[in-house]
Design a protein around this motif. Structure first.
Motif, PDB file in Angstrom:
ATOM      1  N   UNK A  11       0.827  -1.199   0.000  1.00 52.11           N
ATOM      2  CA  UNK A  11       0.000   0.000   0.000  1.00 52.11           C
ATOM      3  C   UNK A  11       0.870   1.262   0.000  1.00 52.11           C
ATOM      4  N   UNK A  12       1.951   1.221   0.793  1.00 52.35           N
ATOM      5  CA  UNK A  12       2.842   2.383   0.845  1.00 52.35           C
ATOM      6  C   UNK A  12       3.469   2.656  -0.514  1.00 52.35           C
ATOM      7  N   UNK A  13       4.040   1.637  -1.142  1.00 57.26           N
ATOM      8  CA  UNK A  13       4.724   1.854  -2.412  1.00 57.26           C
ATOM      9  C   UNK A  13       3.758   2.239  -3.528  1.00 57.26           C
ATOM     10  N   UNK A  14       2.533   1.719  -3.491  1.00 62.24           N
ATOM     11  CA  UNK A  14       1.538   2.143  -4.467  1.00 62.24           C
ATOM     12  C   UNK A  14       1.223   3.628  -4.267  1.00 62.24           C
ATOM     13  N   UNK A  15       0.983   4.025  -3.020  1.00 64.21           N
ATOM     14  CA  UNK A  15       0.668   5.420  -2.720  1.00 64.21           C
ATOM     15  C   UNK A  15       1.852   6.331  -3.043  1.00 64.21           C
ATOM     16  N   UNK A  16       3.060   5.896  -2.707  1.00 62.60           N
ATOM     17  CA  UNK A  16       4.257   6.692  -3.002  1.00 62.60           C
ATOM     18  C   UNK A  16       4.431   6.857  -4.506  1.00 62.60           C
ATOM     19  N   UNK A  17       4.154   5.812  -5.257  1.00 65.56           N
ATOM     20  CA  UNK A  17       4.259   5.894  -6.722  1.00 65.56           C
ATOM     21  C   UNK A  17       3.267   6.893  -7.292  1.00 65.56           C
ATOM     22  N   UNK A  29      -2.174  10.469  -0.674  1.00 64.97           N
ATOM     23  CA  UNK A  29      -1.260   9.326  -0.705  1.00 64.97           C
ATOM     24  C   UNK A  29      -1.093   8.734   0.687  1.00 64.97           C
ATOM     25  N   UNK A  30      -0.971   9.584   1.698  1.00 65.45           N
ATOM     26  CA  UNK A  30      -0.850   9.100   3.077  1.00 65.45           C
ATOM     27  C   UNK A  30      -2.089   8.288   3.455  1.00 65.45           C
ATOM     28  N   UNK A  31      -3.256   8.782   3.080  1.00 65.55           N
ATOM     29  CA  UNK A  31      -4.499   8.062   3.377  1.00 65.55           C
ATOM     30  C   UNK A  31      -4.545   6.724   2.645  1.00 65.55           C
ATOM     31  N   UNK A  32      -4.125   6.695   1.385  1.00 59.49           N
ATOM     32  CA  UNK A  32      -4.096   5.437   0.626  1.00 59.49           C
ATOM     33  C   UNK A  32      -3.163   4.422   1.272  1.00 59.49           C
ATOM     34  N   UNK A  33      -2.093   4.903   1.866  1.00 59.64           N
ATOM     35  CA  UNK A  33      -1.122   4.024   2.511  1.00 59.64           C
ATOM     36  C   UNK A  33      -1.539   3.647   3.941  1.00 59.64           C
ATOM     37  N   UNK A  34      -2.664   4.179   4.380  1.00 58.05           N
ATOM     38  CA  UNK A  34      -3.142   3.949   5.754  1.00 58.05           C
ATOM     39  C   UNK A  34      -2.115   4.409   6.790  1.00 58.05           C
ATOM     40  N   UNK A  35      -1.480   5.553   6.506  1.00 52.84           N
ATOM     41  CA  UNK A  35      -0.483   6.125   7.400  1.00 52.84           C
ATOM     42  C   UNK A  35      -0.867   7.556   7.739  1.00 52.84           C
ATOM     43  N   UNK A  36      -0.397   8.016   8.875  1.00 51.72           N
ATOM     44  CA  UNK A  36      -0.596   9.424   9.206  1.00 51.72           C
ATOM     45  C   UNK A  36       0.317  10.270   8.324  1.00 51.72           C
ATOM     46  N   UNK A  37       0.097  11.553   8.336  1.00 52.32           N
ATOM     47  CA  UNK A  37       0.912  12.493   7.576  1.00 52.32           C
ATOM     48  C   UNK A  37       2.395  12.300   7.914  1.00 52.32           C
ATOM     49  N   UNK A  38       2.714  12.289   9.208  1.00 50.98           N
ATOM     50  CA  UNK A  38       4.102  12.161   9.654  1.00 50.98           C
ATOM     51  C   UNK A  38       4.692  10.788   9.337  1.00 50.98           C
ATOM     52  N   UNK A  40       3.831   8.813   6.840  1.00 49.67           N
ATOM     53  CA  UNK A  40       4.064   8.735   5.400  1.00 49.67           C
ATOM     54  C   UNK A  40       5.326   9.516   5.036  1.00 49.67           C
ATOM     55  N   UNK A  41       5.500  10.690   5.618  1.00 40.18           N
ATOM     56  CA  UNK A  41       6.696  11.490   5.375  1.00 40.18           C
ATOM     57  C   UNK A  41       7.950  10.722   5.801  1.00 40.18           C
ATOM     58  N   UNK A  42       7.906  10.093   6.988  1.00 43.04           N
ATOM     59  CA  UNK A  42       9.043   9.318   7.473  1.00 43.04           C
ATOM     60  C   UNK A  42       9.391   8.191   6.514  1.00 43.04           C
ATOM     61  N   UNK A  43       8.380   7.456   6.044  1.00 47.53           N
ATOM     62  CA  UNK A  43       8.636   6.319   5.145  1.00 47.53           C
ATOM     63  C   UNK A  43       9.151   6.787   3.796  1.00 47.53           C
ATOM     64  N   UNK A  44       8.662   7.926   3.299  1.00 50.32           N
ATOM     65  CA  UNK A  44       9.209   8.466   2.049  1.00 50.32           C
ATOM     66  C   UNK A  44      10.692   8.774   2.204  1.00 50.32           C
ATOM     67  N   UNK A  51      11.231  13.727   1.077  1.00 45.24           N
ATOM     68  CA  UNK A  51       9.870  13.735   1.602  1.00 45.24           C
ATOM     69  C   UNK A  51       8.935  14.416   0.631  1.00 45.24           C
ATOM     70  N   UNK A  52       8.748  15.703   0.826  1.00 48.79           N
ATOM     71  CA  UNK A  52       7.850  16.471  -0.025  1.00 48.79           C
ATOM     72  C   UNK A  52       8.487  16.737  -1.380  1.00 48.79           C
ATOM     73  N   UNK A  53       7.667  16.735  -2.398  1.00 47.70           N
ATOM     74  CA  UNK A  53       8.129  17.094  -3.737  1.00 47.70           C
ATOM     75  C   UNK A  53       7.599  18.485  -4.052  1.00 47.70           C
ATOM     76  N   UNK A  54       8.498  19.385  -4.336  1.00 45.29           N
ATOM     77  CA  UNK A  54       8.103  20.738  -4.707  1.00 45.29           C
ATOM     78  C   UNK A  54       8.599  20.976  -6.123  1.00 45.29           C
TER      79      UNK A  54
END
Length: 66
Positions: A11-17, A29-38, A40-44, A51-54
């Motif tokens: 789920x994480x890698x699908x959401x990250x992709x 994406x965090x919601x799709x991965x079933x992770x909190x905001x923080x 998901x950021x940590x796992x990225x 983390x964030x893409x700007x």
């Protein structure tokens, strides 16, 4: 195969992709991965060293408004 990469790795890698392809927002994406905001950021950062893409366009717009 993904089990060594953590709980809900598929789920994480699908959401990250989707996030990296700019198909969904960070929050979606965090919601799709079933992770909190923080979480998901940590796992990225853990798996992709970022983390964030700007994108350049958004950054330039922000600079112009200041």
């Amino acid at each position: 195969m993904l089990q060594p990469l953590g709980i809900n790795a598929a789920e994480f890698f699908m959401a990250a992709s989707l996030y990296h392809a700019r198909k969904v927002s960070f929050s979606a994406a965090a919601a799709l991965a079933n992770l909190s905001f923080d979480e998901f950021l940590f796992r990225l950062k853990e798996h992709f060293d970022t983390g964030f893409m700007i994108d350049d366009e958004s950054a330039l717009e922000d600079l112009q408004t200041q």
